[in-house]
Design an enzyme around this catalytic site. Sequence first.
Site, PDB file in Angstrom:
ATOM      1  N   ASP A  84       0.759  -1.248   0.000  1.00 34.12           N
ATOM      2  CA  ASP A  84       0.000   0.000   0.000  1.00 34.12           C
ATOM      3  C   ASP A  84       0.795   1.307   0.000  1.00 34.12           C
ATOM      4  O   ASP A  84       1.146   1.804  -1.045  1.00 34.12           O
ATOM      5  CB  ASP A  84      -0.982  -0.034   1.165  1.00 34.12           C
ATOM      6  CG  ASP A  84      -2.074  -1.067   0.913  1.00 34.12           C
ATOM      7  OD1 ASP A  84      -1.729  -2.252   0.790  1.00 34.12           O
ATOM      8  OD2 ASP A  84      -3.245  -0.704   0.810  1.00 34.12           O
ATOM      9  N   LYS A  85       1.070   1.886   1.169  1.00 29.80           N
ATOM     10  CA  LYS A  85       1.660   3.221   1.216  1.00 29.80           C
ATOM     11  C   LYS A  85       3.150   3.216   0.947  1.00 29.80           C
ATOM     12  O   LYS A  85       3.741   4.261   0.698  1.00 29.80           O
ATOM     13  CB  LYS A  85       1.407   3.893   2.582  1.00 29.80           C
ATOM     14  CG  LYS A  85      -0.025   3.830   3.064  1.00 29.80           C
ATOM     15  CD  LYS A  85      -1.015   4.217   1.982  1.00 29.80           C
ATOM     16  CE  LYS A  85      -2.393   3.724   2.297  1.00 29.80           C
ATOM     17  NZ  LYS A  85      -2.544   2.250   2.330  1.00 29.80           N
ATOM     18  N   CYS A 123      -1.399  -8.672  -1.162  1.00 31.85           N
ATOM     19  CA  CYS A 123      -2.672  -9.410  -1.203  1.00 31.85           C
ATOM     20  C   CYS A 123      -3.210  -9.542  -2.628  1.00 31.85           C
ATOM     21  O   CYS A 123      -3.164  -8.610  -3.420  1.00 31.85           O
ATOM     22  CB  CYS A 123      -3.683  -8.743  -0.293  1.00 31.85           C
ATOM     23  SG  CYS A 123      -3.197  -8.802   1.448  1.00 31.85           S
ATOM     24  N   GLU A 140      -9.042   3.799   6.033  1.00 35.72           N
ATOM     25  CA  GLU A 140      -9.807   3.022   5.062  1.00 35.72           C
ATOM     26  C   GLU A 140     -11.021   2.401   5.751  1.00 35.72           C
ATOM     27  O   GLU A 140     -10.924   1.916   6.876  1.00 35.72           O
ATOM     28  CB  GLU A 140      -8.943   1.911   4.452  1.00 35.72           C
ATOM     29  CG  GLU A 140      -7.874   2.425   3.522  1.00 35.72           C
ATOM     30  CD  GLU A 140      -7.067   1.320   2.871  1.00 35.72           C
ATOM     31  OE1 GLU A 140      -6.395   1.615   1.874  1.00 35.72           O
ATOM     32  OE2 GLU A 140      -7.105   0.175   3.355  1.00 35.72           O
ATOM     33  N   SER A 186     -10.450   0.758   1.055  1.00 34.42           N
ATOM     34  CA  SER A 186      -9.446  -0.194   0.612  1.00 34.42           C
ATOM     35  C   SER A 186      -9.697  -0.545  -0.844  1.00 34.42           C
ATOM     36  O   SER A 186     -10.831  -0.497  -1.331  1.00 34.42           O
ATOM     37  CB  SER A 186      -9.530  -1.455   1.473  1.00 34.42           C
ATOM     38  OG  SER A 186      -8.837  -2.522   0.872  1.00 34.42           O
TER      39      SER A 186
END
Length: 550
Positions: free
Chosen positions: A120-121, A191, A442, A466
């Site tokens: 993600d980030k 994921c 999220e 998300s």
Amino acid sequence: MRSDIVKKGSTRAAHRSLFYAMGYRPEDLEKPLIGVVNSFNEIIPGHIHLRDIAEAAKLGIAAAGGTPVEFPAIGICDGIAMGHAGMKYPLASRELIADSIEAMTLAHGFDGLVLIPNCDKIVPGMLMAAARLNIPAIVVSGGPMLAGRYDGRDISVSTMFEATGEHEAGKINDEELAALEMAACPGCGSCAGLFTANTMNCLTEALGMGLPGNGTIPAAYTGARRMLAKKAGATAVELVRKDVKPRDILTREVFENAIAVDMGIGGSSNSVLHLTAIAHEAEVELPLPLFDQISLKVAYIAKLSPSGTHHLQDLNEAGGISAVMKELEKLGVIHTEAMTVTGKVQERLLQADVKRPDVIRRVETPYRSTGGIAVLYGNLAPDGAVVKESAVAEDMLVFEGPAKVYDSEEEAIAGIMNGLVNDGDVVVIRYEGPKGGPGMREMLNPTAVIAGMGLRVALLTDGRFSGATRGACIGHISPEAMEGGPLALLREGDRIVLDIPGRKLEVQLSEIELVERQAGWVKPESKATRGYLARYAKLVTSANRGAVLQ
């Protein structure tokens, strides 16, 4: 070389002695010093294997005539942080990652960088650092997780979030929930669906900052990932020798390419935040309306989980992002003259082909004739809001209902679980924006529980969603409630109108009523009074500006 400031001349004798203390040889200091930024840790499945990727990248650097120097970067697992106070930190950590890379790079005079994120980030944080520092750099990620298998079907972590709602609704029992838990995430990697991490790893290719395959070769394909990392290491040395810098690559044209790819594959709505933030560091204007303008020109041609049943391994088998770009080129939305770390985009497309048309459709027969993300405006979102249109059911694209208003994610979850939300409602979760959260959490838990319980509702927030979210979920509403945006003025039962094809988000209140409510609004105290989040809340900008720090 830039690294001469730490290793050349008689005044740097002490510096060289420190290098020798670590085992570097005099001849190592004659070569370019390439920083290898490794975000390995033992709390993120997507990062648990990054030591192996870093070792391969270092081999590539050394073989190409550079000297690799590894240092770490932090990373937060959004999945583990989800649904509690920990989710205030992931977006805020993006700035910490960029800042720490800046500090390490400039303090030690690196000539170039190999950036190794995966989730993600961390991906956008590293890209932001590359754009800010503007020294030769390349990104090589750890790759996506393979989909899990349960009862003859592919599943992933998003299955588990929705399983919570199914369990609460009595649709599955404790034993089935436990069996799903054991099967959903079979090993290392980001994921398995087209969630934020995989979206950003794919867009790294479209931005020209990663090699073909960066976003799609599964983490479990260890040989292919190691080869990719070795090539990335060698490419970093070549970029230093040619003095090709990120801002030579990160032009307006490649950002438009990335937006087009994002729309074509229906990526995470978080990509709007991250592309805007990366562009900010590259000093490229990327206004929010541009996303919608490109979306209207792009066909939605790859329907991946959570919107569809295919996963990243399928996209890789189908030809990957290069094949997507080659197909979208037919619509005139890909700038083929744009640069990448290995040359022009058109050179990559020469080798590309769609190998599985069931995964990457032709633009003549798309899932939809417009892209996966829409930007909405109206009296509830004067500065815009974002929705992943490709993940919204057809009968929810236009929706109207009474507002169920909650001032935090926790309040909303409690209301949903206690049966206070009914079919036809519009759930509003406010004071969760960049300043209000702070950290713009999220809302996967509320959306997943709603999906699992089978409720037919829309959800609005000044927070975000998300990439695993599906449904009529509108986020990034700007201005946020903490800044006195219209979301702060809503009351229980107000009628809200959602029209995604018409790009509208409105509350059925007169301008006079909104002005009167605004006059009576009292700004709540910040939820963070000390530490990093308190500083972040004071400096962060709105979502439509990428939630960057002022």
